[in-house]
Design an enzyme around this catalytic site. Structure first.
Site, PDB file in Angstrom:
ATOM      1  N   CYS A 111      -7.259  -5.374  11.486  1.00 53.62           N
ATOM      2  CA  CYS A 111      -5.950  -5.212  10.838  1.00 53.62           C
ATOM      3  C   CYS A 111      -5.765  -6.129   9.632  1.00 53.62           C
ATOM      4  O   CYS A 111      -4.824  -5.958   8.853  1.00 53.62           O
ATOM      5  CB  CYS A 111      -4.836  -5.444  11.847  1.00 53.62           C
ATOM      6  SG  CYS A 111      -5.096  -4.522  13.356  1.00 53.62           S
ATOM      7  N   HIS A 247       1.526  -6.181   8.281  1.00 50.70           N
ATOM      8  CA  HIS A 247       0.789  -5.226   9.114  1.00 50.70           C
ATOM      9  C   HIS A 247       1.756  -4.630  10.142  1.00 50.70           C
ATOM     10  O   HIS A 247       2.548  -5.347  10.763  1.00 50.70           O
ATOM     11  CB  HIS A 247      -0.362  -5.940   9.820  1.00 50.70           C
ATOM     12  CG  HIS A 247      -0.990  -5.120  10.898  1.00 50.70           C
ATOM     13  ND1 HIS A 247      -1.435  -3.843  10.682  1.00 50.70           N
ATOM     14  CD2 HIS A 247      -1.225  -5.388  12.214  1.00 50.70           C
ATOM     15  CE1 HIS A 247      -1.926  -3.355  11.819  1.00 50.70           C
ATOM     16  NE2 HIS A 247      -1.803  -4.270  12.753  1.00 50.70           N
ATOM     17  N   ASN A 277       0.318   2.270  14.238  1.00 50.52           N
ATOM     18  CA  ASN A 277      -0.543   1.166  13.777  1.00 50.52           C
ATOM     19  C   ASN A 277      -1.870   1.739  13.274  1.00 50.52           C
ATOM     20  O   ASN A 277      -2.650   2.283  14.052  1.00 50.52           O
ATOM     21  CB  ASN A 277      -0.761   0.215  14.965  1.00 50.52           C
ATOM     22  CG  ASN A 277      -1.670  -0.952  14.632  1.00 50.52           C
ATOM     23  OD1 ASN A 277      -2.328  -0.970  13.591  1.00 50.52           O
ATOM     24  ND2 ASN A 277      -1.728  -1.917  15.524  1.00 50.52           N
TER      25      ASN A 277
HETATM   26  N1  ACO Z   1       4.232   4.517  28.682  1.00 48.42           N
HETATM   27  C1  ACO Z   1       4.878   4.158  29.810  1.00 48.42           C
HETATM   28  N2  ACO Z   1       4.589   3.032  30.473  1.00 48.42           N
HETATM   29  C2  ACO Z   1       3.630   2.248  29.985  1.00 48.42           C
HETATM   30  C3  ACO Z   1       2.900   2.566  28.833  1.00 48.42           C
HETATM   31  C4  ACO Z   1       3.249   3.762  28.173  1.00 48.42           C
HETATM   32  N3  ACO Z   1       2.632   4.153  27.039  1.00 48.42           N
HETATM   33  N4  ACO Z   1       1.998   1.588  28.602  1.00 48.42           N
HETATM   34  C5  ACO Z   1       2.151   0.679  29.569  1.00 48.42           C
HETATM   35  N5  ACO Z   1       3.112   1.071  30.421  1.00 48.42           N
HETATM   36  C6  ACO Z   1       3.609   0.400  31.609  1.00 48.42           C
HETATM   37  C7  ACO Z   1       2.551  -0.496  32.237  1.00 48.42           C
HETATM   38  O1  ACO Z   1       1.715   0.229  33.091  1.00 48.42           O
HETATM   39  C8  ACO Z   1       3.418  -1.477  32.975  1.00 48.42           C
HETATM   40  O2  ACO Z   1       3.854  -0.898  34.168  1.00 48.42           O
HETATM   41  P1  ACO Z   1       3.978  -1.770  35.530  1.00 48.42           P
HETATM   42  O3  ACO Z   1       5.011  -2.821  35.220  1.00 48.42           O
HETATM   43  O4  ACO Z   1       4.404  -0.763  36.535  1.00 48.42           O
HETATM   44  O5  ACO Z   1       2.610  -2.343  35.728  1.00 48.42           O
HETATM   45  C9  ACO Z   1       4.636  -1.644  32.063  1.00 48.42           C
HETATM   46  O6  ACO Z   1       4.657  -0.468  31.228  1.00 48.42           O
HETATM   47  C10 ACO Z   1       4.578  -2.870  31.216  1.00 48.42           C
HETATM   48  O7  ACO Z   1       3.298  -2.941  30.597  1.00 48.42           O
HETATM   49  P2  ACO Z   1       2.927  -4.086  29.626  1.00 48.42           P
HETATM   50  O8  ACO Z   1       1.549  -3.888  29.077  1.00 48.42           O
HETATM   51  O9  ACO Z   1       3.244  -5.403  30.276  1.00 48.42           O
HETATM   52  O10 ACO Z   1       3.975  -3.788  28.475  1.00 48.42           O
HETATM   53  P3  ACO Z   1       4.545  -4.756  27.400  1.00 48.42           P
HETATM   54  O11 ACO Z   1       5.973  -4.958  27.647  1.00 48.42           O
HETATM   55  O12 ACO Z   1       3.682  -5.968  27.206  1.00 48.42           O
HETATM   56  O13 ACO Z   1       4.409  -3.847  26.110  1.00 48.42           O
HETATM   57  C11 ACO Z   1       3.015  -3.725  24.154  1.00 48.42           C
HETATM   58  C12 ACO Z   1       3.117  -3.437  25.650  1.00 48.42           C
HETATM   59  C13 ACO Z   1       4.053  -2.873  23.445  1.00 48.42           C
HETATM   60  C14 ACO Z   1       1.641  -3.355  23.665  1.00 48.42           C
HETATM   61  C15 ACO Z   1       3.304  -5.243  23.975  1.00 48.42           C
HETATM   62  O14 ACO Z   1       2.433  -6.021  24.732  1.00 48.42           O
HETATM   63  C16 ACO Z   1       3.229  -5.678  22.565  1.00 48.42           C
HETATM   64  O15 ACO Z   1       4.162  -5.519  21.814  1.00 48.42           O
HETATM   65  N6  ACO Z   1       2.098  -6.273  22.178  1.00 48.42           N
HETATM   66  C17 ACO Z   1       1.875  -6.731  20.843  1.00 48.42           C
HETATM   67  C18 ACO Z   1       0.565  -6.332  20.391  1.00 48.42           C
HETATM   68  C19 ACO Z   1       0.554  -4.974  19.730  1.00 48.42           C
HETATM   69  O16 ACO Z   1       1.503  -4.415  19.301  1.00 48.42           O
HETATM   70  N7  ACO Z   1      -0.663  -4.495  19.627  1.00 48.42           N
HETATM   71  C20 ACO Z   1      -0.904  -3.366  18.846  1.00 48.42           C
HETATM   72  C21 ACO Z   1      -2.252  -3.417  18.304  1.00 48.42           C
HETATM   73  S1  ACO Z   1      -2.857  -4.971  17.906  1.00 48.42           S
HETATM   74  C22 ACO Z   1      -2.560  -5.326  16.323  1.00 48.42           C
HETATM   75  O17 ACO Z   1      -2.495  -4.471  15.505  1.00 48.42           O
HETATM   76  C23 ACO Z   1      -2.413  -6.739  15.936  1.00 48.42           C
END
Ligand code: ACO
Length: 320
Positions: A111, A247, A277
């Site tokens: 990225c 980004h 993304n």
């Molecule tokens: N739809 C429905 N439920 C989902 C999905 C989905 N697509 N994906 C995960 N879940 C569920 C999981 O299974 C979990 O369920 P559980 O509690 O029953 O186990 C729950 O949602 C929470 O999952 P987490 O992975 O803990 O979700 P989180 O709140 O951390 O959100 C996210 C995930 C949006 C990716 C977050 O971690 C984030 O914002 N990360 C930042 C990094 C990012 O955006 N990366 C993108 C690419 S990297 C980059 O470009 C730098």
């Protein structure tokens, strides 16, 4: 002597895939995706290729810059999803636009790829050996995500963005970039494994895996610090900056950076909602969108910042 962006271009796949479309393939919902990431829809390549989209984006950037293919000395592409292991995407673009005088190579910085390309072009041009460079960030991420894994496949999209930069007195004022390989495995995609005559058993190709919360923590601490570094180096304050072009990984990351810098969200342009993304593609695609909407005027100061796998980050403060 520095470099100035004198033209931008972009190319996106024709096919729009909405959150509701995705919900037909994996157990997810528009509400979950929108509330956690800000994404409504993304573009997904069907016929399009990384190099093909780059060539279209490059032609538009060169047209705006008024630069011919023969004038391009350097082509640098930030990508982790080239169509071939070799030749590089940059070499494919060189052939596609007939930039016969260019040296062409790719940079693997995920990225941060477009920022690394910009900073590398700047370093080369400062030597005085080169004058004009074509820099791109482009991905076909839909090839390397696991479409059965709802935690990653909803986050990404495909597309290409380009800019022409040229040696000028004003333009790039300050930059910061860095890497933290020790934390690299929190956002990874394996390449081909050993599969030679010494190894038994057929290996499957791996997909993108991510520790989302680790990546979130990295982004919201590293990006404001990197932005503050370039502001200090340039002798500017956040108030001098018209736009912070970051980004597009996640709307919540943008909101957190805006809060930490005490800068209102209106100065953080957003494209994550309609493109998701696109890794190295997000910054140049958003920049082109802003440029074509007439949001940028000569003399405006803007900040570009990319961050992601590696881990890597790159930030630039430039005068438009
Ligand atoms: N739809 C429905 N439920 C989902 C999905 C989905 N697509 N994906 C995960 N879940 C569920 C999981 O299974 C979990 O369920 P559980 O509690 O029953 O186990 C729950 O949602 C929470 O999952 P987490 O992975 O803990 O979700 P989180 O709140 O951390 O959100 C996210 C995930 C949006 C990716 C977050 O971690 C984030 O914002 N990360 C930042 C990094 C990012 O955006 N990366 C993108 C690419 S990297 C980059 O470009 C730098």
């Amino acid at each position: 002597m520095t470099v100035r962006i004198i033209g931008t271009g972009s190319c996106l796949p024709a096919q729009v895939v909405t959150n509701d479309d995705l919900a037909q393939f994996v157990d997810t919902s528009d509400e979950w995706i929108k509330s956690r990431t800000g994404i409504r829809e993304r573009r997904v390549a069907k016929e399009e290729t990384t190099a093909g989209m780059c060539i279209e984006a490059a032609k538009k950037a060169m047209e705006e810059a008024g630069v011919s293919a023969e004038e391009i000395d350097l082509i640098i592409v930030g990508t982790i999803t080239g169509d071939y292991v070799t030749p590089s995407t940059a070499c494919q673009i060189q052939a596609g636009i007939h930039a016969v005088n260019a040296t062409a190579f790719d940079i693997s910085a995920a990225c941060s790829g477009f920022l690394f390309a910009l900073n590398t072009a700047h370093a080369f041009i400062q030597t005085g050996k080169y004058r004009t460079a074509l820099i791109l960030g482009a991905e076909t991420l839909s090839r390397i995500v696991d479409w059965k894994d709802r935690s990653t496949c909803v986050l990404f999209g495909d597309g290409a963005g380009a800019a022409v930069v040229r040696a000028e007195e004003t333009g790039l004022i300050a930059y910061d970039q860095g890497s933290d390989g020790a934390r690299g495995m929190c956002l990874a995609c394996p390449g081909r494994e050993n599969n030679n005559i010494l190894v038994e058993g057929k290996k499957e190709l791996g997909y993108v895996s991510m520790d989302g919360q680790e990546v979130y923590k990295f982004a919201v601490s590293t990006v404001p610090a990197s932005i503050q570094k370039v502001l200090d180096e340039a002798g500017c304050s956040a108030d001098d900056i018209k736009y912070f072009v970051l980004h597009q990984a996640n709307l919540r990351i943008l909101q957190s950076v805006s809060k930490r810098l005490h800068v209102p969200m209106e100065r953080f342009p957003v494209a994550i909602d309609h493109y998701a993304n696109i890794s190295a593609g997000t910054v140049p695609i958003l920049l082109d969108e802003m440029n074509r909407k007439g949001m940028l005027e000569r003399g405006d100061k803007i900040i570009l910042s990319g961050f992601g796998a590696g881990l890597t980050w790159g930030t630039a403060l430039l005068e438009w």
